[in-house]
Design a protein around this motif. Structure first.
Motif, PDB file in Angstrom:
ATOM      1  N   ASP A 172       0.804  -1.232   0.000  1.00 33.38           N
ATOM      2  CA  ASP A 172       0.000   0.000   0.000  1.00 33.38           C
ATOM      3  C   ASP A 172       0.829   1.270   0.000  1.00 33.38           C
ATOM      4  N   LYS A 173       2.148   1.167  -0.102  1.00 36.67           N
ATOM      5  CA  LYS A 173       2.948   2.369   0.202  1.00 36.67           C
ATOM      6  C   LYS A 173       2.573   3.575  -0.674  1.00 36.67           C
ATOM      7  N   ASP A 174       2.233   3.344  -1.940  1.00 40.79           N
ATOM      8  CA  ASP A 174       1.901   4.489  -2.797  1.00 40.79           C
ATOM      9  C   ASP A 174       0.571   5.136  -2.419  1.00 40.79           C
ATOM     10  N   VAL A 175      -0.436   4.312  -2.074  1.00 45.11           N
ATOM     11  CA  VAL A 175      -1.729   4.907  -1.666  1.00 45.11           C
ATOM     12  C   VAL A 175      -1.649   5.487  -0.261  1.00 45.11           C
ATOM     13  N   ASP A 176      -0.867   4.885   0.624  1.00 48.97           N
ATOM     14  CA  ASP A 176      -0.774   5.388   2.000  1.00 48.97           C
ATOM     15  C   ASP A 176      -0.234   6.817   2.051  1.00 48.97           C
ATOM     16  N   ARG A 177       0.597   7.172   1.080  1.00 51.17           N
ATOM     17  CA  ARG A 177       1.164   8.537   1.065  1.00 51.17           C
ATOM     18  C   ARG A 177       0.070   9.592   0.924  1.00 51.17           C
ATOM     19  N   LEU A 178      -1.097   9.197   0.381  1.00 54.43           N
ATOM     20  CA  LEU A 178      -2.201  10.160   0.182  1.00 54.43           C
ATOM     21  C   LEU A 178      -3.079  10.322   1.420  1.00 54.43           C
ATOM     22  N   HIS A 179      -2.829   9.535   2.463  1.00 53.58           N
ATOM     23  CA  HIS A 179      -3.771   9.510   3.587  1.00 53.58           C
ATOM     24  C   HIS A 179      -3.704  10.767   4.447  1.00 53.58           C
ATOM     25  N   ASP A 180      -4.883  11.174   4.954  1.00 53.50           N
ATOM     26  CA  ASP A 180      -4.944  12.413   5.740  1.00 53.50           C
ATOM     27  C   ASP A 180      -5.123  12.159   7.237  1.00 53.50           C
ATOM     28  N   GLY A 181      -5.101  10.892   7.673  1.00 52.73           N
ATOM     29  CA  GLY A 181      -5.186  10.600   9.106  1.00 52.73           C
ATOM     30  C   GLY A 181      -6.588  10.304   9.600  1.00 52.73           C
ATOM     31  N   ARG A 182      -7.594  10.414   8.701  1.00 52.93           N
ATOM     32  CA  ARG A 182      -8.977  10.260   9.145  1.00 52.93           C
ATOM     33  C   ARG A 182      -9.355   8.784   9.333  1.00 52.93           C
ATOM     34  N   SER A 183     -10.175   8.509  10.391  1.00 51.25           N
ATOM     35  CA  SER A 183     -10.795   7.189  10.602  1.00 51.25           C
ATOM     36  C   SER A 183      -9.827   6.012  10.601  1.00 51.25           C
TER      37      SER A 183
ATOM     38  N   VAL B 199       7.360   2.465   5.649  1.00 52.92           N
ATOM     39  CA  VAL B 199       7.691   2.013   4.283  1.00 52.92           C
ATOM     40  C   VAL B 199       7.290   3.105   3.280  1.00 52.92           C
ATOM     41  N   ALA B 200       6.171   3.798   3.580  1.00 51.49           N
ATOM     42  CA  ALA B 200       5.732   4.890   2.698  1.00 51.49           C
ATOM     43  C   ALA B 200       6.700   6.076   2.764  1.00 51.49           C
ATOM     44  N   THR B 201       7.235   6.356   3.977  1.00 53.94           N
ATOM     45  CA  THR B 201       8.151   7.502   4.104  1.00 53.94           C
ATOM     46  C   THR B 201       9.569   7.147   3.630  1.00 53.94           C
ATOM     47  N   GLY B 202       9.839   5.866   3.485  1.00 53.76           N
ATOM     48  CA  GLY B 202      11.173   5.440   3.065  1.00 53.76           C
ATOM     49  C   GLY B 202      12.112   5.172   4.239  1.00 53.76           C
ATOM     50  N   GLU B 203      11.607   5.318   5.491  1.00 56.65           N
ATOM     51  CA  GLU B 203      12.474   5.051   6.653  1.00 56.65           C
ATOM     52  C   GLU B 203      12.871   3.571   6.724  1.00 56.65           C
ATOM     53  N   ILE B 204      11.981   2.706   6.219  1.00 57.24           N
ATOM     54  CA  ILE B 204      12.309   1.277   6.140  1.00 57.24           C
ATOM     55  C   ILE B 204      12.171   0.866   4.673  1.00 57.24           C
ATOM     56  N   SER B 205      13.201   0.190   4.142  1.00 55.01           N
ATOM     57  CA  SER B 205      13.136  -0.205   2.731  1.00 55.01           C
ATOM     58  C   SER B 205      12.185  -1.386   2.562  1.00 55.01           C
ATOM     59  N   ASP B 206      11.680  -1.558   1.333  1.00 56.84           N
ATOM     60  CA  ASP B 206      10.795  -2.700   1.035  1.00 56.84           C
ATOM     61  C   ASP B 206      11.491  -4.007   1.389  1.00 56.84           C
ATOM     62  N   LYS B 207      12.767  -4.051   1.072  1.00 57.92           N
ATOM     63  CA  LYS B 207      13.512  -5.300   1.255  1.00 57.92           C
ATOM     64  C   LYS B 207      13.599  -5.651   2.747  1.00 57.92           C
ATOM     65  N   LYS B 208      13.927  -4.658   3.559  1.00 57.81           N
ATOM     66  CA  LYS B 208      14.040  -4.900   4.997  1.00 57.81           C
ATOM     67  C   LYS B 208      12.679  -5.288   5.576  1.00 57.81           C
ATOM     68  N   ALA B 209      11.621  -4.599   5.107  1.00 59.17           N
ATOM     69  CA  ALA B 209      10.274  -4.916   5.587  1.00 59.17           C
ATOM     70  C   ALA B 209       9.908  -6.352   5.208  1.00 59.17           C
TER      71      ALA B 209
END
Ligand code: GPP
Ligand code: MG
Length: 294
Positions: free
Chosen positions: A60-71, A81-91
Motif C-alpha cells: 500500500d505504500k503508494d496509496v498510504d502517502r495520500l492519507h490524511d489521518g482520518r478514521s 515504508v511509505a516515508t522510506g524510513e524502512i526499505s521494502d527489502k528490509k520490511a
C-alpha cells in the motif's frame, strides 16, 4: 514521534482481530487447558498480525502517502515504508521472519490450530499482495476479513477445545462480516481517490451498509437457536451478540451522510478492547478453576 516499528506493525489496529481471537480463546478454555499453549497462541497472534500488516504496508505504500489521518489507527502517510524510513527489502525480511515464527509456534499448539494459522497467514498475504490483492476487489475485501475473523475465532476456541459448536462458528463469520462493512465504508473517499475498487466503492456506501440488515437478521436467528439449545455460557453470549449487533447496524446506517460515514474508529476499537479483556479474564478464571459453567 511514535517509534518506527510501532508505525510499521500498527498494534492498535490489531484490536479488530484480537477481539474474535480472545472471545474464542475465552470460550474454549477449560481447567484442563495447557497454559503454555495459551501463551504461545498470543505469540502466534502477534506474529500473524505483524506479518499481515508488514505486507500490507509494502503493497500500500503508494496509496498510504495520500492519507490524511482520518478514521484510522494512525496517519498512514507516516507509514515507515511509505516515508522510506524502512526499505521494502528490509520490511519483507521482517515479514518473512514473523510468518515463520507464527507457523513455528502454531505447530507447537495443536494440528487444527496449525492449519487455521496457515489459512489466516495465507489470507493476510492475498488480502494485500499482488497479483491477488483482494483488498482492492469488490467482495474480495469482505471475504478476506470475514474469513480471517471467523478462522481466528475458531483457532482461539481450538486451544482449549470446549464449545466447538458449528452454529457458534457460523455466528462468528457473520459477526465478522457485519463489523467489517462499516470499516470499509469509512475508507470510501480515500479508497476511491486512490482508485481502489473496494466493495464500498463498487456497490456504493449506502447499498453496502444496507447489507448489514439481512446479515444481522440471520445472525439473530442463529443466536436465538444457540440461546434455546445451549448452556448458560453460550446463552449469555447469544444475548450479548443480539444486543450488540442490532443497535450497531441501525446506528451505523443512520450515520451515513451522503457517501460519508461519520464514525470515529474508537466506537469499534474501545468496545472490542474492553470485551477482549473481559474474555481473557473469563478464560483465566476457568483455567484456574475459579468458574465453571459446564
Ligand atoms: C489493513 O488493511 C489491514 C490489514 C493488513 C489486516 C488484514 C489482515 C487480514 C488477515 C485480512 P487496509 O490496507 O485495507 O487498511 P489500512 O488502510 O488501514 O492499511
Ligand atoms: Mg493498508
Amino acid at each position: 514521534m511514535i517509534s518506527i516499528y510501532l508505525r510499521l506493525l500498527r498494534p492498535k489496529a490489531w484490536i479488530t482481530f484480537f477481539f474474535p481471537f480472545t472471545v474464542g480463546l475465552g470460550l474454549g478454555i477449560t481447567s484442563e487447558s495447557n497454559w503454555l499453549h495459551i501463551i504461545f497462541s498470543f505469540i502466534v497472534f502477534s506474529c500473524w498480525m505483524s506479518f499481515s500488516f508488514i505486507v500490507n504496508s509494502i503493497a500500500d505504500k503508494d496509496v498510504d502517502r495520500l492519507h490524511d489521518g482520518r478514521s484510522k489507527d494512525m496517519n498512514l502517510a507516516y507509514q515507515p515504508v511509505a516515508t522510506g524510513e524502512i526499505s521494502d527489502k528490509k520490511a519483507l525480511y521482517l515479514g518473512t521472519l514473523f510468518l515463520f515464527l507464527s507457523i513455528l509456534f502454531a505447530w507447537l499448539i495443536n494440528p487444527l490450530f496449525f492449519i487455521l494459522i496457515l489459512i489466516v497467514d495465507g489470507v493476510g498475504y492475498i488480502y494485500s499482495m499482488p497479483p491477488f490483492r483482494f483488498k482492492a476487489r469488490p467482495v474480495g475485501d469482505i471475504f478476506c476479513n470475514t474469513t480471517a475473523g471467523g478462522v481466528i475465532f475458531i483457532a482461539g476456541l481450538s486451544i482449549g477445545g470446549a464449545n466447538m459448536n458449528p452454529l457458534l462458528m457460523i455466528g462468528a463469520f457473520l459477526m465478522a462480516s457485519i463489523f467489517y462493512i462499516p470499516t470499509v465504508v469509512t475508507d470510501y473517499e480515500f479508497d476511491s481517490e486512490a482508485g481502489l475498487k473496494t466493495s464500498a466503492v463498487y456497490f456504493s456506501p449506502k447499498k453496502l451498509l444496507m447489507a448489514m440488515y439481512p446479515l444481522t437478521f440471520i445472525l439473530i436467528i442463529i443466536c436465538l437457536i444457540i440461546f434455546i439449545i445451549s448452556n448458560v455460557e453460550l446463552k449469555v453470549l447469544a444475548l450479548i451478540a443480539i444486543f450488540y449487533s442490532i443497535p450497531s447496524t441501525i446506528v451505523v446506517n443512520k450515520n451515513l451522510v451522503g457517501k460519508r460515514l461519520y464514525i470515529h474508529e474508537n466506537w469499534i476499537l474501545v468496545p472490542f478492547m474492553i470485551l477482549s479483556i473481559v474474555f481473557v479474564g473469563y478464560g483465566a478464571l476457568k483455567l484456574f478453576s475459579l468458574l465453571n459453567f459446564s
